[in-house]
Write a protein that holds these residues in place. Structure first.
Motif, PDB file in Angstrom:
ATOM      1  N   TRP A  39       0.859  -1.182   0.000  1.00  0.00           N
ATOM      2  CA  TRP A  39       0.000   0.000   0.000  1.00  0.00           C
ATOM      3  C   TRP A  39       0.898   1.234   0.000  1.00  0.00           C
ATOM      4  O   TRP A  39       1.878   1.295   0.763  1.00  0.00           O
ATOM      5  CB  TRP A  39      -0.884   0.022   1.248  1.00  0.00           C
ATOM      6  CG  TRP A  39      -2.099  -0.839   1.119  1.00  0.00           C
ATOM      7  CD1 TRP A  39      -2.248  -2.099   1.632  1.00  0.00           C
ATOM      8  CD2 TRP A  39      -3.317  -0.521   0.450  1.00  0.00           C
ATOM      9  NE1 TRP A  39      -3.500  -2.577   1.320  1.00  0.00           N
ATOM     10  CE2 TRP A  39      -4.183  -1.632   0.582  1.00  0.00           C
ATOM     11  CE3 TRP A  39      -3.773   0.585  -0.264  1.00  0.00           C
ATOM     12  CZ2 TRP A  39      -5.462  -1.655   0.046  1.00  0.00           C
ATOM     13  CZ3 TRP A  39      -5.044   0.563  -0.805  1.00  0.00           C
ATOM     14  CH2 TRP A  39      -5.878  -0.544  -0.646  1.00  0.00           C
ATOM     15  N   PHE A  48      -0.438   3.679 -14.757  1.00  0.00           N
ATOM     16  CA  PHE A  48      -0.082   2.277 -14.582  1.00  0.00           C
ATOM     17  C   PHE A  48      -0.761   1.500 -15.706  1.00  0.00           C
ATOM     18  O   PHE A  48      -1.995   1.453 -15.783  1.00  0.00           O
ATOM     19  CB  PHE A  48      -0.636   1.870 -13.207  1.00  0.00           C
ATOM     20  CG  PHE A  48      -0.359   0.481 -12.743  1.00  0.00           C
ATOM     21  CD1 PHE A  48       0.630   0.236 -11.814  1.00  0.00           C
ATOM     22  CD2 PHE A  48      -1.134  -0.581 -13.190  1.00  0.00           C
ATOM     23  CE1 PHE A  48       0.857  -1.049 -11.331  1.00  0.00           C
ATOM     24  CE2 PHE A  48      -0.909  -1.867 -12.715  1.00  0.00           C
ATOM     25  CZ  PHE A  48       0.089  -2.096 -11.788  1.00  0.00           C
ATOM     26  N   VAL A  55      -3.887  -7.759 -13.271  1.00  0.00           N
ATOM     27  CA  VAL A  55      -3.554  -7.148 -11.991  1.00  0.00           C
ATOM     28  C   VAL A  55      -4.852  -6.718 -11.310  1.00  0.00           C
ATOM     29  O   VAL A  55      -5.686  -6.061 -11.933  1.00  0.00           O
ATOM     30  CB  VAL A  55      -2.641  -5.917 -12.169  1.00  0.00           C
ATOM     31  CG1 VAL A  55      -2.402  -5.217 -10.844  1.00  0.00           C
ATOM     32  CG2 VAL A  55      -1.324  -6.306 -12.824  1.00  0.00           C
ATOM     33  N   GLU A  56      -5.007  -7.096 -10.046  1.00  0.00           N
ATOM     34  CA  GLU A  56      -6.109  -6.538  -9.280  1.00  0.00           C
ATOM     35  C   GLU A  56      -5.546  -5.333  -8.527  1.00  0.00           C
ATOM     36  O   GLU A  56      -4.606  -5.466  -7.730  1.00  0.00           O
ATOM     37  CB  GLU A  56      -6.712  -7.543  -8.304  1.00  0.00           C
ATOM     38  CG  GLU A  56      -7.946  -6.977  -7.631  1.00  0.00           C
ATOM     39  CD  GLU A  56      -8.764  -7.979  -6.849  1.00  0.00           C
ATOM     40  OE1 GLU A  56      -9.869  -7.613  -6.416  1.00  0.00           O
ATOM     41  OE2 GLU A  56      -8.291  -9.114  -6.647  1.00  0.00           O
ATOM     42  N   MET A  57      -6.102  -4.171  -8.828  1.00  0.00           N
ATOM     43  CA  MET A  57      -5.646  -2.928  -8.213  1.00  0.00           C
ATOM     44  C   MET A  57      -6.630  -2.549  -7.107  1.00  0.00           C
ATOM     45  O   MET A  57      -7.812  -2.332  -7.363  1.00  0.00           O
ATOM     46  CB  MET A  57      -5.576  -1.806  -9.244  1.00  0.00           C
ATOM     47  CG  MET A  57      -5.077  -0.489  -8.688  1.00  0.00           C
ATOM     48  SD  MET A  57      -3.353  -0.515  -8.158  1.00  0.00           S
ATOM     49  CE  MET A  57      -2.531  -0.378  -9.748  1.00  0.00           C
ATOM     50  N   PHE A  59      -7.618   0.157  -4.120  1.00  0.00           N
ATOM     51  CA  PHE A  59      -7.424   1.578  -3.860  1.00  0.00           C
ATOM     52  C   PHE A  59      -8.409   2.030  -2.790  1.00  0.00           C
ATOM     53  O   PHE A  59      -9.421   1.364  -2.538  1.00  0.00           O
ATOM     54  CB  PHE A  59      -7.576   2.401  -5.149  1.00  0.00           C
ATOM     55  CG  PHE A  59      -8.878   2.186  -5.866  1.00  0.00           C
ATOM     56  CD1 PHE A  59      -9.952   3.036  -5.649  1.00  0.00           C
ATOM     57  CD2 PHE A  59      -9.035   1.117  -6.739  1.00  0.00           C
ATOM     58  CE1 PHE A  59     -11.157   2.826  -6.306  1.00  0.00           C
ATOM     59  CE2 PHE A  59     -10.237   0.913  -7.408  1.00  0.00           C
ATOM     60  CZ  PHE A  59     -11.302   1.762  -7.187  1.00  0.00           C
ATOM     61  N   SER A  67     -11.659  -2.294  -5.475  1.00  0.00           N
ATOM     62  CA  SER A  67     -10.659  -2.854  -6.382  1.00  0.00           C
ATOM     63  C   SER A  67     -11.230  -2.939  -7.785  1.00  0.00           C
ATOM     64  O   SER A  67     -12.450  -2.916  -7.982  1.00  0.00           O
ATOM     65  CB  SER A  67     -10.189  -4.233  -5.916  1.00  0.00           C
ATOM     66  OG  SER A  67     -11.187  -5.206  -6.131  1.00  0.00           O
ATOM     67  N   THR A  69     -10.116  -5.093 -11.584  1.00  0.00           N
ATOM     68  CA  THR A  69      -9.202  -6.005 -12.259  1.00  0.00           C
ATOM     69  C   THR A  69      -8.807  -5.396 -13.587  1.00  0.00           C
ATOM     70  O   THR A  69      -9.665  -5.003 -14.388  1.00  0.00           O
ATOM     71  CB  THR A  69      -9.851  -7.386 -12.471  1.00  0.00           C
ATOM     72  OG1 THR A  69     -10.191  -7.927 -11.185  1.00  0.00           O
ATOM     73  CG2 THR A  69      -8.889  -8.336 -13.172  1.00  0.00           C
ATOM     74  N   PHE A  76      -4.600   2.335 -15.265  1.00  0.00           N
ATOM     75  CA  PHE A  76      -5.062   2.847 -13.975  1.00  0.00           C
ATOM     76  C   PHE A  76      -4.347   4.171 -13.746  1.00  0.00           C
ATOM     77  O   PHE A  76      -3.120   4.241 -13.825  1.00  0.00           O
ATOM     78  CB  PHE A  76      -4.717   1.858 -12.858  1.00  0.00           C
ATOM     79  CG  PHE A  76      -5.136   2.310 -11.488  1.00  0.00           C
ATOM     80  CD1 PHE A  76      -6.427   2.112 -11.044  1.00  0.00           C
ATOM     81  CD2 PHE A  76      -4.219   2.915 -10.637  1.00  0.00           C
ATOM     82  CE1 PHE A  76      -6.817   2.519  -9.773  1.00  0.00           C
ATOM     83  CE2 PHE A  76      -4.598   3.322  -9.355  1.00  0.00           C
ATOM     84  CZ  PHE A  76      -5.899   3.123  -8.925  1.00  0.00           C
ATOM     85  N   HIS A  84      -3.027   3.130  -2.971  1.00  0.00           N
ATOM     86  CA  HIS A  84      -3.308   1.977  -3.820  1.00  0.00           C
ATOM     87  C   HIS A  84      -2.250   0.889  -3.652  1.00  0.00           C
ATOM     88  O   HIS A  84      -1.169   1.138  -3.127  1.00  0.00           O
ATOM     89  CB  HIS A  84      -3.412   2.389  -5.289  1.00  0.00           C
ATOM     90  CG  HIS A  84      -2.176   3.047  -5.822  1.00  0.00           C
ATOM     91  ND1 HIS A  84      -1.797   4.328  -5.479  1.00  0.00           N
ATOM     92  CD2 HIS A  84      -1.233   2.603  -6.681  1.00  0.00           C
ATOM     93  CE1 HIS A  84      -0.676   4.639  -6.103  1.00  0.00           C
ATOM     94  NE2 HIS A  84      -0.300   3.601  -6.837  1.00  0.00           N
ATOM     95  N   ALA A  86      -1.068  -2.856  -5.975  1.00  0.00           N
ATOM     96  CA  ALA A  86      -1.290  -3.753  -7.106  1.00  0.00           C
ATOM     97  C   ALA A  86      -1.013  -5.192  -6.703  1.00  0.00           C
ATOM     98  O   ALA A  86       0.020  -5.484  -6.094  1.00  0.00           O
ATOM     99  CB  ALA A  86      -0.381  -3.359  -8.268  1.00  0.00           C
ATOM    100  N   HIS A  87      -1.944  -6.079  -7.054  1.00  0.00           N
ATOM    101  CA  HIS A  87      -1.799  -7.521  -6.810  1.00  0.00           C
ATOM    102  C   HIS A  87      -1.870  -8.241  -8.151  1.00  0.00           C
ATOM    103  O   HIS A  87      -2.969  -8.372  -8.716  1.00  0.00           O
ATOM    104  CB  HIS A  87      -2.931  -8.036  -5.909  1.00  0.00           C
ATOM    105  CG  HIS A  87      -2.811  -7.651  -4.480  1.00  0.00           C
ATOM    106  ND1 HIS A  87      -2.685  -8.574  -3.488  1.00  0.00           N
ATOM    107  CD2 HIS A  87      -2.797  -6.429  -3.883  1.00  0.00           C
ATOM    108  CE1 HIS A  87      -2.606  -7.943  -2.322  1.00  0.00           C
ATOM    109  NE2 HIS A  87      -2.673  -6.650  -2.546  1.00  0.00           N
TER     110      HIS A  87
END
Length: 103
Positions: A39, A48, A55-57, A59, A67, A69, A76, A84, A86-87
């Motif tokens: 975070w 981004f 990527v699941e973002m 925020f 979130s 996807t 983004f 935020h 990013a995963h």
């Protein structure tokens, strides 16, 4: 002149990056990752762009977490103060444009 094959880039660690350009205080970097970031709030705005993978973002806005996807070609935009993280879902390659030296 230089060509970067973004979909072929692999770093030696999660969120490893290749510097693409530095222009008037703005950096453009290509990242590879297979792990979540942390975070954070950038020192300025951030763009981004997912070049490969998903990527699941996550925020936070107005104290609420949400979130979205992001897939290939999705962008983004984090305005100043947007918290935020990013995963990636598996491996991902991401182009990040932000103020030089930002988190």
């Amino acid at each position: 002149m230089r060509v970067v094959r973004g979909r072929e880039f692999v770093a030696d660690r999660a969120w490893g990056a290749e510097d693409i350009a530095s222009m008037n205080g703005v950096s453009t970097r290509l990242h590879w990752t297979d792990q979540p970031y942390k975070w954070h709030v950038n020192d300025g705005e951030e763009v981004f762009v997912v070049l490969d993978g998903k990527v699941e973002m996550f925020f936070r806005e107005n104290g609420e977490e949400a979130s979205v996807t992001l897939g290939v070609g999705d962008i983004f935009y984090a305005s100043v103060g947007t918290e935020h993280v990013a995963h990636p879902v598996g491996e991902a390659r991401i182009l990040v444009v932000e103020k030089e030296g930002s988190v």
